[in-house]
Design an enzyme around this catalytic site. Sequence first.
Site, short mmCIF file in Angstrom:
data_model
loop_
_atom_site.label_atom_id
_atom_site.label_comp_id
_atom_site.label_asym_id
_atom_site.label_seq_id
_atom_site.Cartn_x
_atom_site.Cartn_y
_atom_site.Cartn_z
N PHE A 266 0.82 -1.22 0.00
CA PHE A 266 0.00 0.00 0.00
C PHE A 266 0.84 1.26 0.00
O PHE A 266 0.46 2.29 0.55
CB PHE A 266 -1.01 -0.01 1.16
CG PHE A 266 -2.17 -0.91 0.87
CD1 PHE A 266 -2.03 -2.28 0.95
CD2 PHE A 266 -3.39 -0.39 0.46
CE1 PHE A 266 -3.08 -3.12 0.64
CE2 PHE A 266 -4.45 -1.23 0.15
CZ PHE A 266 -4.29 -2.59 0.24
N LEU A 267 2.02 1.19 -0.60
CA LEU A 267 2.87 2.37 -0.70
C LEU A 267 3.11 2.73 -2.16
O LEU A 267 4.12 3.33 -2.50
CB LEU A 267 4.22 2.13 -0.01
CG LEU A 267 4.20 2.17 1.52
CD1 LEU A 267 5.62 2.04 2.07
CD2 LEU A 267 3.56 3.46 2.05
N CYS A 277 -15.29 -0.74 -0.87
CA CYS A 277 -15.01 -0.81 0.57
C CYS A 277 -14.34 0.44 1.14
O CYS A 277 -14.90 1.11 2.00
CB CYS A 277 -14.17 -2.04 0.88
SG CYS A 277 -15.11 -3.55 0.67
N ARG A 344 -17.76 0.12 -8.59
CA ARG A 344 -18.27 0.95 -7.50
C ARG A 344 -17.16 1.91 -7.06
O ARG A 344 -16.05 1.49 -6.76
CB ARG A 344 -18.74 0.07 -6.34
CG ARG A 344 -20.02 -0.67 -6.67
CD ARG A 344 -20.48 -1.58 -5.55
NE ARG A 344 -19.72 -2.81 -5.47
CZ ARG A 344 -20.00 -3.80 -4.63
NH1 ARG A 344 -21.01 -3.70 -3.81
NH2 ARG A 344 -19.26 -4.90 -4.62
P1 NAD Z 1 -22.44 -7.17 -3.11
O1 NAD Z 1 -23.21 -5.93 -3.34
O2 NAD Z 1 -21.52 -7.69 -4.16
O3 NAD Z 1 -23.45 -8.36 -2.76
C1 NAD Z 1 -24.50 -8.26 -1.84
C2 NAD Z 1 -25.59 -9.24 -2.27
O4 NAD Z 1 -26.58 -9.30 -1.24
C3 NAD Z 1 -26.32 -8.83 -3.54
O5 NAD Z 1 -26.27 -9.89 -4.48
C4 NAD Z 1 -27.75 -8.57 -3.09
O6 NAD Z 1 -28.73 -8.87 -4.06
C5 NAD Z 1 -27.85 -9.48 -1.87
N1 NAD Z 1 -28.92 -9.15 -0.93
C6 NAD Z 1 -29.29 -7.94 -0.47
N2 NAD Z 1 -30.31 -8.07 0.40
C7 NAD Z 1 -30.58 -9.39 0.53
C8 NAD Z 1 -31.50 -10.16 1.29
N3 NAD Z 1 -32.36 -9.61 2.13
N4 NAD Z 1 -31.49 -11.50 1.12
C9 NAD Z 1 -30.63 -12.09 0.28
N5 NAD Z 1 -29.73 -11.42 -0.46
C10 NAD Z 1 -29.69 -10.09 -0.33
O7 NAD Z 1 -21.66 -6.94 -1.74
P2 NAD Z 1 -20.19 -7.44 -1.34
O8 NAD Z 1 -19.18 -6.65 -2.06
O9 NAD Z 1 -20.15 -8.92 -1.38
O10 NAD Z 1 -20.14 -6.96 0.19
C11 NAD Z 1 -20.96 -7.53 1.19
C12 NAD Z 1 -20.52 -6.99 2.54
O11 NAD Z 1 -19.18 -7.40 2.81
C13 NAD Z 1 -20.52 -5.47 2.65
O12 NAD Z 1 -20.87 -5.09 3.94
C14 NAD Z 1 -19.07 -5.11 2.39
O13 NAD Z 1 -18.69 -3.89 2.98
C15 NAD Z 1 -18.35 -6.26 3.05
N6 NAD Z 1 -17.03 -6.56 2.47
C16 NAD Z 1 -16.84 -6.51 1.13
C17 NAD Z 1 -15.59 -6.82 0.60
C18 NAD Z 1 -15.34 -6.76 -0.88
O14 NAD Z 1 -14.17 -6.79 -1.28
N7 NAD Z 1 -16.35 -6.66 -1.72
C19 NAD Z 1 -14.53 -7.18 1.46
C20 NAD Z 1 -14.78 -7.25 2.82
C21 NAD Z 1 -16.03 -6.93 3.33
#
Ligand code: NAD
Length: 456
Positions: A266-267, A277, A344
């Site tokens: 991260f540098l 995120c 995003r």
């Molecule tokens: P994403 O948007 O790719 O996926 C979320 C999914 O949840 C979607 O497919 C959506 O349709 C589904 N969903 C929403 N409401 C629902 C419900 N009631 N029932 C069933 N499905 C439902 O999100 P993501 O990137 O996988 O992130 C998920 C969480 O993990 C977030 O809080 C994010 O901050 C955290 N996170 C993400 C990452 C990353 O790299 N993307 C890393 C660490 C933590």
Amino acid sequence: MRVAVIGTGYVGLTTGVSLAYLGHEVACVDVDEDKINRLREGELPFYEPLLGEMLAASWPRLAFTTSLPEAARGAEIVFFAVGTPANADGSPNLRYLTAAALETISALRDKSAPTVLVNKSTVPVGTGDLIGEEIRKAGLSHRVSLASNPEFLRQGRAVRDTLYPERIVAGGDEAAVDALERLYADILTQRFPEPAGAPRPAGLNRVPFVKVDRKSAEMSKYAANAFLAMKISFINEIANVCDRVGADVRHVSEVIGLDPRIGPSFLQAGIGYGGSCFPKDTRALQYIADTNGYDFKLLSAVIEVNNAQRSTIVDKAREALRGLGGKSIAVLGLAFKPHTDDLREAPSLWIIDALLREGAEVRVHDPAAADKARGLLPPGVRLAGSAAEALRGADAALLVTEWPEYLELTPDVLKSEMRNPLVIDGRNALSVLEGTDVIYRGIGIGRTAERAAVSK
Ligand code: NAD
């Protein structure tokens, strides 16, 4: 064990597929019918390296459904992995998590076997307590336990991060934490066959299982992302000073990164962080601090620096071309980082808008994010089918995402395709151009250093 994962995004699907790979029976749930139908056909709804191969290898132990109650009733452990995007004021939107948690709790009312609920979504400190309160109100505390298990995977290497994590964090009720320790046993002891394409890192034979209280687990996720964002903004500030004094931030990063107290990751100076995120999690932590009466000045500066940093690449193009009006600019890369199709909060979208505002003609390319970009690009932006097509006749190329195929572009290709072989490297990734007559500008590579690099 029997597991349900609610949400089949980058986190949920990777978790579900990886647990199935380890031998667990997993039901993956989503409200998005199209996603579930595609998954039932064995098709990934987004791009993530190795996940397709893992899906195929784990197929017999996976089920895909839109019925959350059915999946929750059939599982010993239910994970929540739904999105927690930012609201306009920076606070995390907990609508999806609340809906999923309430539907799950309601489905468990008529189930007699114990169930563990685990939250993987990134949520404000105290969210677990609110879910716990709903469990209590439903009269289920004696057989439904709850834990926070924050996720640290990185898109683009999600499978590897899941199978070979630096740590697994669990905070919450004893029964829930114990169940997680059993569920993850093979990862903790690294007792599973390496999948093709994801070899086990040398020497890895144990992963720390860190048991903490639920609030500390929730907080640790924000702290980790805020710290990494801080490193990025810090090196970008150093880069901006390097530009003004003629130093080269690449050398500075190398030197300071060799200090184990600092570390090399991260540098890499550039146009700043994006993605689903860091931007939302830094703003959420700022909001959490703020609403709890604390002014987190350092974090506010991290965010401010990052927001300003994406303009450096446009400033450099404007300066080198003496204005952008009427110029053809090739933008290489749209995804917020390589090896994902995720747009995003991608800096590319902001950069494209800025170029258009100044009257440039913009053509773009991305090897994975083109489909997702189609609906998001402003009118008039041309989506090219290849990097060469984007470069053809361009007055400048802006490297926005450091996809490997761009790093392999040779000076000959750049010179033969472009009207003017000017490359502005927003990620300081293109060492191949040094020593050629392609005009090269990096971020934080002061003019003296740039000249030295080119004349090597
Ligand atoms: P994403 O948007 O790719 O996926 C979320 C999914 O949840 C979607 O497919 C959506 O349709 C589904 N969903 C929403 N409401 C629902 C419900 N009631 N029932 C069933 N499905 C439902 O999100 P993501 O990137 O996988 O992130 C998920 C969480 O993990 C977030 O809080 C994010 O901050 C955290 N996170 C993400 C990452 C990353 O790299 N993307 C890393 C660490 C933590």
